[in-house]
Design an enzyme around this catalytic site. Structure first.
Site, PDB file in Angstrom:
ATOM      1  N   LYS A 167       0.821  -1.210   0.000  1.00  0.00           N
ATOM      2  CA  LYS A 167       0.000   0.000   0.000  1.00  0.00           C
ATOM      3  C   LYS A 167       0.861   1.269   0.000  1.00  0.00           C
ATOM      4  O   LYS A 167       0.395   2.336  -0.378  1.00  0.00           O
ATOM      5  CB  LYS A 167      -0.907   0.023   1.237  1.00  0.00           C
ATOM      6  CG  LYS A 167      -1.755  -1.222   1.457  1.00  0.00           C
ATOM      7  CD  LYS A 167      -2.923  -1.286   0.510  1.00  0.00           C
ATOM      8  CE  LYS A 167      -3.995  -2.282   0.945  1.00  0.00           C
ATOM      9  NZ  LYS A 167      -3.546  -3.674   1.095  1.00  0.00           N
TER      10      LYS A 167
HETATM   11  C1  LIG Z   1      -4.104  -4.824   0.657  1.00  0.00           C
HETATM   12  C2  LIG Z   1      -3.271  -6.032   0.592  1.00  0.00           C
HETATM   13  C3  LIG Z   1      -3.569  -7.064  -0.311  1.00  0.00           C
HETATM   14  C4  LIG Z   1      -4.778  -7.030  -1.211  1.00  0.00           C
HETATM   15  O1  LIG Z   1      -4.668  -6.028  -2.215  1.00  0.00           O
HETATM   16  P1  LIG Z   1      -5.985  -5.521  -2.957  1.00  0.00           P
HETATM   17  O2  LIG Z   1      -5.522  -4.377  -3.792  1.00  0.00           O
HETATM   18  O3  LIG Z   1      -6.931  -5.082  -1.889  1.00  0.00           O
HETATM   19  O4  LIG Z   1      -6.510  -6.649  -3.749  1.00  0.00           O
HETATM   20  C5  LIG Z   1      -2.716  -8.157  -0.348  1.00  0.00           C
HETATM   21  N1  LIG Z   1      -1.653  -8.257   0.469  1.00  0.00           N
HETATM   22  C6  LIG Z   1      -1.340  -7.278   1.351  1.00  0.00           C
HETATM   23  C7  LIG Z   1      -0.173  -7.474   2.253  1.00  0.00           C
HETATM   24  C8  LIG Z   1      -2.127  -6.137   1.437  1.00  0.00           C
HETATM   25  O5  LIG Z   1      -1.802  -5.169   2.309  1.00  0.00           O
END
Ligand SMILES: *Cc1c(COP(=O)(O)O)cnc(C)c1O
Length: 499
Positions: free
Chosen positions: A112
């Site tokens: 993120k």
């Molecule tokens: C948010 C997240 C995901 C999922 O990603 P999306 O964009 O919501 O599909 C997978 N792994 C981690 C570690 C995340 O923080």
């Protein structure tokens, strides 16, 4: 001319890129999308020898074309600098025959960070482009990682406050500590007695509450979102699909023009949707492989065309994927239906009333053409972490392990030996309890102790940003129920004003 974005559910609701970023969500509940995606093109030839920042700048400028050159430079170079503990920002490592794209080198050690490091810059500049002087309050629901990354990104940014809601019993100890020790006078963190879907649904309702909106407007305040429903989150993520491709070309692993696969551990469908956008604008992608954990609603959907949320919500060791209502799927369906807003509005109505929908045959076919999907259970996740460590000495986090195992299933099912990149979305030190016990067996120690032990036994260094987490002061103690989130927000606003 500024590119036009529209609501997935209504093509009469239009916005410039800057307006779409500032609003976060369309007022009818739809998500902003560029209708003309199929005409937006970027040749990988143009990316030759480009570093991550250059690639990000080109892609963001292509979509958000009402940003000036100067605004783009400021945003990209402000976001992607020494905060990342890798010069490449998103390094790629080879593990056996598989490439692992490490998206966890930012401030909160999860993927993120890529989008949330730049979103504050985009939002500040978008406010300027809209000639708005209103204060923005960012509302964020988190399954664990968005919250911390958004808090870090928006910390102490003038003119913006941020409120994060996280499921009290749905995140790892490291994730929780990261959030409740957050510094910055404009940050607020609230634990809710519910899961991510509860938090996200409530945030969407609050964002579209006309009475609240009018009341805030009188105080010169407006809401926006830092969740991946905000198009400003999605577009920057396209960059790492291109940068990884360039890296494989540079390293002689592929020839320019070769198609490759990407495996994406998926929750809210934001990350993998960025991959779909990358393919649409010209990146040679063969399959996008959607990996799910035991909340395998996306696997079922891709294979049957039926999206049915009438099922139990399961808490797993990959909590950032514990989601049953994947918001960004709506954007994909918009494109797969050839931008048929009425059709999308109908599906979303079905979802709201009957908690499920079924897409038409033409979309079922396209889903299978573009995607492949399977899931990985808890035991298989542990087994994959252990096996990859024992075979290659590489330590994966739980989310990455879900993707890795799903890729093995893909090979078995299809015999496709196309070069493949697995997206690694978190550092193993974000989930040290699960990773440690996968490799060395169960332990009674708490996560922070296991972080140390994992480091000692594997020889990997604990990332600077989580070192000493246990000694930090807890600054956020608010809790509420999903039904009282709006009250909590109003309380935060009036308390701040009394400060
Ligand atoms: C948010 C997240 C995901 C999922 O990603 P999306 O964009 O919501 O599909 C997978 N792994 C981690 C570690 C995340 O923080």
């Amino acid at each position: 001319m500024a590119r036009s974005f529209e609501s997935t559910r209504d093509n009469n609701i239009k916005a410039t890129p800057s307006e779409a970023i500032v609003m976060g969500l369309s007022q009818d509940g739809g998500l902003f999308v560029p209708r003309d995606l199929s005409t937006i093109k970027l040749s990988t030839e143009d990316m030759k020898d480009a570093g991550f920042n250059q690639i990000a700048k080109q892609i963001i400028g292509l979509f958000f074309n009402d940003f000036s050159e100067e605004q783009l430079n400021e945003s990209v170079n402000g976001a992607y600098d020494e905060k990342f503990d890798s010069k490449e920002i998103v390094p790629v490592v080879k593990v056996g025959d598989t490439f692992i794209m490490e998206l966890f080198h930012g401030k909160t050690i999860a993927f993120k960070d890529i989008a949330l490091s730049i979103l504050p810059y985009l939002m500040k500049n978008a406010e300027k482009n809209c000639n708005s002087t209103e204060e923005i309050i960012i509302l964020t629901a988190t399954s664990g990682d968005t919250g911390k990354a958004a808090l870090e990104g928006f910390k102490d940014i003038e003119g913006i406050r941020i409120v994060v809601f996280y499921p009290e019993h749905g995140v790892s100890q490291v994730q929780r500590l990261q959030m409740i020790t957050q510094e910055g006078g404009n940050t607020h963190v609230v634990a809710i007695d519910g899961n991510f879907d509860d938090a996200q649904s409530a945030v969407k309702v609050i964002l579209n509450d006309e009475i609240m909106r009018a009341g805030l407007k009188a105080k010169n305040i407006k809401f926006s979102s830092a969740n991946s429903i905000n198009i400003g989150r999605l577009i920057p993520q396209i960059a790492y699909y291109f940068s990884t491709y360039e890296k494989l070309v540079r390293d002689g692993e592929i020839n320019r023009g070769d198609r490759i696969n990407f495996v994406v551990p998926t929750g809210n469908f934001g990350n993998i949707l960025a991959g779909y956008f990358a393919k649409q604008i010209g990146l040679p992608i063969n399959k996008l492989i959607c990996a799910a954990n035991e909340n395998n609603i996306l696997r079922d959907f891709i294979n049957t065309g039926i999206y049915d949320t009438n099922r139990p919500f399961i808490k797993t060791m990959s909590p950032s994927m514990d989601i049953l209502i994947s918001s960004n799927l709506e954007r994909l369906l918009y494109y797969l239906s050839d931008c048929d807003n009425d059709y999308i509005a109908g599906l979303m109505k079905d979802l709201a009333t009957g908690k499920k929908y079924e897409v038409k045959d033409s979309i079922k076919e396209k889903l299978k053409e573009e995607f492949w999907s399977s899931y990985c259970n808890e035991e298989e996740t542990m087994e994959a972490i252990r096996r990859v460590f024992q075979t290659y000495g590489y330590v994966m986090d739980t989310h990455t392990a879900v993707a890795y195992k799903t890729y093995e299933d893909y090979i078995r099912a299809t015999q496709d030996r196309t070069k493949t990149v697995v997206l690694s979305t978190a550092s193993p030190f974000k989930f040290p309890g699960s990773v440690y016990s996968a490799i060395y067996g169960p332990s009674d120690k708490d996560e922070l102790a296991l972080m140390e032990e994992l480091s000692e036994r594997t020889g990997l260094l604990i990332p600077e940003v989580v070192n000493g987490l246990g000694d930090k002061k807890v600054l956020h103690k608010r809790t509420c129920k999903p039904g009282t989130m709006a009250d909590e927000i109003m309380a935060i606003i009036s308390e701040d004003q009394n400060d």
